[in-house]
Design an enzyme around this catalytic site. Structure first.
Site, PDB file in Angstrom:
ATOM      1  N   PRO A  29      -6.029 -56.417 -20.936  1.00 53.45           N
ATOM      2  CA  PRO A  29      -5.259 -55.964 -19.768  1.00 53.45           C
ATOM      3  C   PRO A  29      -5.854 -54.678 -19.198  1.00 53.45           C
ATOM      4  CG  PRO A  29      -3.807 -56.511 -21.611  1.00 53.45           C
ATOM      5  CD  PRO A  29      -5.201 -56.553 -22.143  1.00 53.45           C
ATOM      6  N   GLU A 104       0.596 -58.686 -19.815  1.00 53.26           N
ATOM      7  CA  GLU A 104       0.933 -57.501 -20.602  1.00 53.26           C
ATOM      8  C   GLU A 104       2.318 -56.998 -20.205  1.00 53.26           C
ATOM      9  OE1 GLU A 104      -1.418 -53.483 -21.874  1.00 53.26           O
ATOM     10  OE2 GLU A 104      -1.163 -53.806 -19.741  1.00 53.26           O
ATOM     11  N   TYR A 175       3.572 -45.778 -24.663  1.00 54.69           N
ATOM     12  CA  TYR A 175       4.706 -46.389 -23.983  1.00 54.69           C
ATOM     13  C   TYR A 175       5.869 -46.633 -24.956  1.00 54.69           C
ATOM     14  CZ  TYR A 175       1.555 -46.889 -19.992  1.00 54.69           C
ATOM     15  OH  TYR A 175       0.695 -46.629 -18.955  1.00 54.69           O
ATOM     16  N   ARG A 321     -13.725 -52.427 -18.504  1.00 50.47           N
ATOM     17  CA  ARG A 321     -14.741 -51.939 -17.566  1.00 50.47           C
ATOM     18  C   ARG A 321     -15.967 -52.861 -17.434  1.00 50.47           C
ATOM     19  NH1 ARG A 321     -14.818 -45.877 -19.670  1.00 50.47           N
ATOM     20  NH2 ARG A 321     -14.323 -47.027 -21.580  1.00 50.47           N
ATOM     21  N   CYS A 347     -18.810 -44.442 -15.702  1.00 50.73           N
ATOM     22  CA  CYS A 347     -18.547 -43.262 -14.857  1.00 50.73           C
ATOM     23  C   CYS A 347     -17.056 -43.016 -14.645  1.00 50.73           C
ATOM     24  CB  CYS A 347     -19.219 -43.440 -13.500  1.00 50.73           C
ATOM     25  SG  CYS A 347     -18.603 -44.893 -12.593  1.00 50.73           S
ATOM     26  N   ASP A 417     -39.521 -45.597   0.291  1.00 49.82           N
ATOM     27  CA  ASP A 417     -38.982 -44.293  -0.105  1.00 49.82           C
ATOM     28  C   ASP A 417     -40.143 -43.319  -0.244  1.00 49.82           C
ATOM     29  OD1 ASP A 417     -36.083 -43.353  -1.605  1.00 49.82           O
ATOM     30  OD2 ASP A 417     -37.844 -42.037  -1.790  1.00 49.82           O
TER      31      ASP A 417
HETATM   32  P1  ADP Z   1     -27.725 -42.577  -1.174  1.00 51.17           P
HETATM   33  O1  ADP Z   1     -26.762 -42.136  -2.251  1.00 51.17           O
HETATM   34  O2  ADP Z   1     -27.064 -42.676   0.162  1.00 51.17           O
HETATM   35  O3  ADP Z   1     -28.482 -43.787  -1.554  1.00 51.17           O
HETATM   36  P2  ADP Z   1     -29.864 -40.754  -2.015  1.00 51.17           P
HETATM   37  O4  ADP Z   1     -29.932 -39.303  -1.692  1.00 51.17           O
HETATM   38  O5  ADP Z   1     -29.601 -41.149  -3.416  1.00 51.17           O
HETATM   39  O6  ADP Z   1     -28.795 -41.373  -1.006  1.00 51.17           O
HETATM   40  O7  ADP Z   1     -31.207 -41.462  -1.592  1.00 51.17           O
HETATM   41  C1  ADP Z   1     -31.865 -41.155  -0.401  1.00 51.17           C
HETATM   42  C2  ADP Z   1     -33.326 -41.554  -0.564  1.00 51.17           C
HETATM   43  O8  ADP Z   1     -33.942 -41.517   0.709  1.00 51.17           O
HETATM   44  C3  ADP Z   1     -34.126 -40.624  -1.475  1.00 51.17           C
HETATM   45  O9  ADP Z   1     -34.738 -41.394  -2.498  1.00 51.17           O
HETATM   46  C4  ADP Z   1     -35.184 -40.014  -0.528  1.00 51.17           C
HETATM   47  O10 ADP Z   1     -36.449 -39.842  -1.168  1.00 51.17           O
HETATM   48  C5  ADP Z   1     -35.275 -41.077   0.546  1.00 51.17           C
HETATM   49  N1  ADP Z   1     -35.751 -40.569   1.854  1.00 51.17           N
HETATM   50  C6  ADP Z   1     -35.172 -39.616   2.619  1.00 51.17           C
HETATM   51  N2  ADP Z   1     -35.887 -39.414   3.745  1.00 51.17           N
HETATM   52  C7  ADP Z   1     -36.919 -40.285   3.706  1.00 51.17           C
HETATM   53  C8  ADP Z   1     -38.018 -40.563   4.581  1.00 51.17           C
HETATM   54  N3  ADP Z   1     -38.175 -39.904   5.719  1.00 51.17           N
HETATM   55  N4  ADP Z   1     -38.895 -41.525   4.228  1.00 51.17           N
HETATM   56  C9  ADP Z   1     -38.751 -42.203   3.069  1.00 51.17           C
HETATM   57  N5  ADP Z   1     -37.750 -41.962   2.197  1.00 51.17           N
HETATM   58  C10 ADP Z   1     -36.847 -41.025   2.505  1.00 51.17           C
HETATM   59 FE1  SF4 Z   2     -17.912 -49.016 -15.256  1.00 50.29          FE
HETATM   60 FE2  SF4 Z   2     -17.955 -47.021 -13.505  1.00 50.29          FE
HETATM   61 FE3  SF4 Z   2     -17.481 -49.540 -12.706  1.00 50.29          FE
HETATM   62 FE4  SF4 Z   2     -15.649 -48.241 -14.125  1.00 50.29          FE
HETATM   63  S1  SF4 Z   2     -16.388 -47.691 -12.086  1.00 50.29           S
HETATM   64  S2  SF4 Z   2     -16.315 -50.332 -14.430  1.00 50.29           S
HETATM   65  S3  SF4 Z   2     -16.892 -47.062 -15.501  1.00 50.29           S
HETATM   66  S4  SF4 Z   2     -19.357 -48.750 -13.567  1.00 50.29           S
END
Ligand code: ADP
Ligand code: SF4
Length: 678
Positions: A29, A104, A175, A321, A347, A417
């Site tokens: 549950p 439950e 509970y 989870r 998380c 990236d």
């Molecule tokens: P989100 O949580 O929204 O995915 P993050 O900050 O984890 O954002 O990821 C953003 C990604 O974008 C990073 O890996 C960064 O290197 C990449 N990034 C940002 N600007 C550029 C760019 N101009 N060219 C290529 N990659 C980029």
């Molecule tokens: Fe697992 Fe995070 Fe999803 Fe909860 S929110 S099920 S802890 S990955």
């Protein structure tokens, strides 16, 4: 692919009293926050779990009587015939896939706030109500106990009529039945108090009553906290927890056991516990009973699951989870696709949803709780009618999710990236103490993308506006993320002078020099301030964590982590100053002000780190939006709205689902026909 024979044992049927589970995967549950108000959404969610192969699928907590009302949180009710009809939908949805449906039954005792029902709470003795209100639960007399037993019995009969196969007697998580067991709460002097035998009496009667009412065709499960982690003052697995199991060993048809003085202990985050962490406390149960046993421990590895069964720790693999993060976990093992399991990262964003009183959310699984209202399925996504070219810029959580989901829809996707490694923010965040499992967000998506021949990935590729315009894609999705802000504007605003030398968490990850007395100013309140403080303290720095809020990392209360985090920070001997606004960063010191009185103080500070929030990295968006384009332009994740990883993934997933469709502004809602409002 064929199943690995090592995992065959997980697919053996197991008898539970009068019913038989088709395999050993048991979704214990867990709250989904949809409650009695949203039965169709709840049924759809549980149905998908059964479809994904969980042999037993249970509901969330289901109140047996209005004296147990957990409003405003989402909880089920079996108070009347309408509830039977509503919950029959859940039982049917589970049965449609050949799984057993468990319910439950719940009474919260002094834990129930009764805000909706407005009736007095009840408890074994007159004790303060545990949550929220400065009120007291009424001590139950013998008439109340007789009535209470009747409510459990009536609810069990309704549960059977609704079609459930397993009916719970719920004596966990502090509970009501557990309040009778625990000497911390039970101060009675009659046959229900005092000796352990007396304190167990109500639980024994509840099991007998429930079996008598429905035991001919339903299995009766007991959910018991065998250790409430309050030390010798409470139930412990070496002491009374063991004795209770010994006393009732063969009475229920199944033991569902855990470590749970409170829910936080039972669902510890990965930051504070490893896979299988409850084993030391629950392992004894199987030595005392021949009845099947189930427990939880964030199990995601099939090898660990097999080991649990072979070593005789439990008969089922209990999961909340892991079944949220991947409803199809059992099917993937059964089909030899265990590499595709989307592992829970621990998380506790799912717990935060529960604590905030909203429906379930999950970092890894954006489709959870969207099965009915948006029609999302975790394993299915509609094919896009054309093979358009899409360029996704940024391979953090949002970019990876967008590329994967658009790829699954059949578009021709390029993911670029600037970094040589994929993962974005997670590359840094997963190096913080206890957060290494967070890299699974990247790993699973990267692995699944590699299986698609219509998604090309280019790490180490910085994209300018000109590069993007010249690329020739028909659609561009920016997922360029966010940066920690330097202006120190946080939840409580900003009034800081001279921030020129202050560092942000991004600077720390980039290797900025840190020396002398370190002050971390946290006006963001989630994990970053506390986790950085822990990391730097472990590296030998002299760290003080300062926050305007009343406690450090205050939002981690939502993820059930705050108590464990504070204990850890105290152990590390960190300085902590709460209720303090940062005013000025001077040479060798910071000037602070008390948030209540305004009284100023000073603190030695050679390195100031400010963690107060993030700002979108949306430069590319503005550049591209300002000029004529031959492509459609979109933003997802943190570069649109800096938020949690869960929100970034959800945003990208929703974008991919709705790509080429009309965006669903208002998802389906459940409410009675309007004429009923008259
Ligand atoms: P989100 O949580 O929204 O995915 P993050 O900050 O984890 O954002 O990821 C953003 C990604 O974008 C990073 O890996 C960064 O290197 C990449 N990034 C940002 N600007 C550029 C760019 N101009 N060219 C290529 N990659 C980029
Ligand atoms: Fe697992 Fe995070 Fe999803 Fe909860 S929110 S099920 S802890 S990955």
């Amino acid at each position: 692919m064929a199943r690995d024979p090592r995992y065959d044992i997980l697919f053996e049927p197991v008898k539970i009293g009068p019913v038989t589970a088709p395999n050993r995967f048991y979704q214990t549950p867990h709250a989904i926050g949809l409650g009695w108000q949203r039965p169709q959404a709840g049924a759809a969610l549980r149905g998908v779990k059964a479809e994904g192969g969980w042999g037993v699928v249970c509901t969330e907590y289901c109140s047996i009587h209005p004296t147990s009302d957990d409003s405003p949180y989402g909880f089920l009710t079996l108070w009347d015939e309408d509830d039977v009809a509503a919950l029959a939908q859940t039982a049917d949805a589970i049965h449609a896939h050949g799984s057993l449906a468990g319910i439950e039954l719940w009474h919260g005792g002094s834990h129930a706030s009764n805000r909706w029902s407005r009736v007095p709470g009840i408890a074994p003795s007159v004790i303060p109500a545990m949550y929220h209100l400065p009120t007291t639960a009424r001590g139950m007399d013998l008439t109340d106990i007789r009535a209470f037993r009747g409510w459990q019995r009536d609810a069990a009969i309704r549960a059977k009529r609704a079609g459930f196969d397993i009916v719970y007697v719920y004596a966990g998580h502090d509970y009501l039945p557990f309040q009778f067991l625990s000497p911390r709460h039970n101060r009675r002097a009659d046959q229900y108090g005092g000796s352990l035998e007396n304190r167990v009496r109500l639980l024994r009667e509840m099991i007998e009553d429930t079996k008598d009412a429905v035991g001919d065709s339903c299995a009766v499960a007991v959910r018991l906290a065998v250790d409430e982690l309050h030390g010798p003052a409470g139930i412990t697995s070496e002491g009374e927890g063991r004795e209770i199991v010994a006393m009732l060993a063969e009475l229920p048809d199944l033991w569902d056991v855990n470590v749970a003085g409170s829910l936080g202990n039972d669902s510890k985050s990965a930051r504070f516990s490893a896979e299988g962490y409850q084993e030391p406390q629950v392992a004894f149960v199987k030595t005392l009973t021949t009845k099947p046993v189930v427990s939880v421990g964030r199990f995601t590895s099939p090898d660990v699951m097999v080991s649990q069964i072979r070593r005789g720790i439990q008969d089922f693999i209990g999961a909340a989870r892991p079944s949220i993060a991947d409803p199809f976990l059992p099917t993937k093992i059964r089909e030899g696709r265990e590499d595709e399991i989307r592992e829970c990262i621990g998380c506790n964003i799912c717990r935060a949803a529960n604590n905030e009183g909203v429906h379930l959310r999950c970092t890894q699984n954006p489709t959870i709780a969207e099965e009915w209202r948006r029609g999302w399925h975790p394993e299915k996504i509609a094919t896009y009618p054309k093979r358009d070219k899409v360029l996704v810029v940024g391979a953090g959580p949002a970019g990876l999710e967008a590329a994967l989901s658009l790829g699954r829809r059949g578009l021709d996707v390029t993911l670029a990236d600037r970094n040589g490694k994929l993962g974005g923010r997670i590359l840094n965040e997963s190096t913080l103490p206890g957060l290494s499992t967070w890299i699974r967000v990247r790993d699973w998506r990267q692995h699944m993308i590699a299986k698609l021949n219509n998604v090309a990935v280019f790490p180490g590729s910085e994209m300018t506006a000109d590069d993007i315009a010249g690329f020739g894609a028909e659609h561009v999705v920016l997922a360029t993320g966010a940066k920690w802000r330097r202006d120190c504007i946080g939840v409580n605003g900003m009034d800081v002078l001279d921030l020129a030398r202050a560092l942000t968490p991004d600077d720390v990850f980039a290797g900025a020099a840190i020396s002398g007395a370190v002050v971390i100013y946290d006006d963001e309140h989630y994990f970053m301030g506390g986790a950085l403080a822990e990391k730097l303290a472990r590296a030998g720095h002299n760290v003080t964590l300062v926050t305007p809020n009343a406690s450090v990392s205050s939002w981690t209360a939502m993820t059930d982590e705050i108590g464990f985090l504070h204990a850890r920070l105290h152990e590390l001997g960190l300085g902590m100053q709460t209720g303090r606004l940062l005013l000025e960063h001077g040479k060798g010191r910071v000037r602070l002000a008390c948030t209540a009185s305004g009284k100023e103080s000073e603190l030695a500070c050679d390195t100031l780190i400010v963690a107060t929030g993030r700002v979108p990295d949306d430069r590319l968006h503005h550049e591209l939006a300002a000029v004529p384009r031959a492509f459609t332009l979109h933003r997802v994740g943190d570069c649109m709205q800096p938020s949690s990883i869960a929100d970034a993934i959800y945003s990208a997933h929703r974008f991919a689902r709705e790509f080429g469709e009309e965006a669903v502004a208002v998802p389906r809602r459940e409410r009675p026909p309007v004429k009923d409002f008259a």
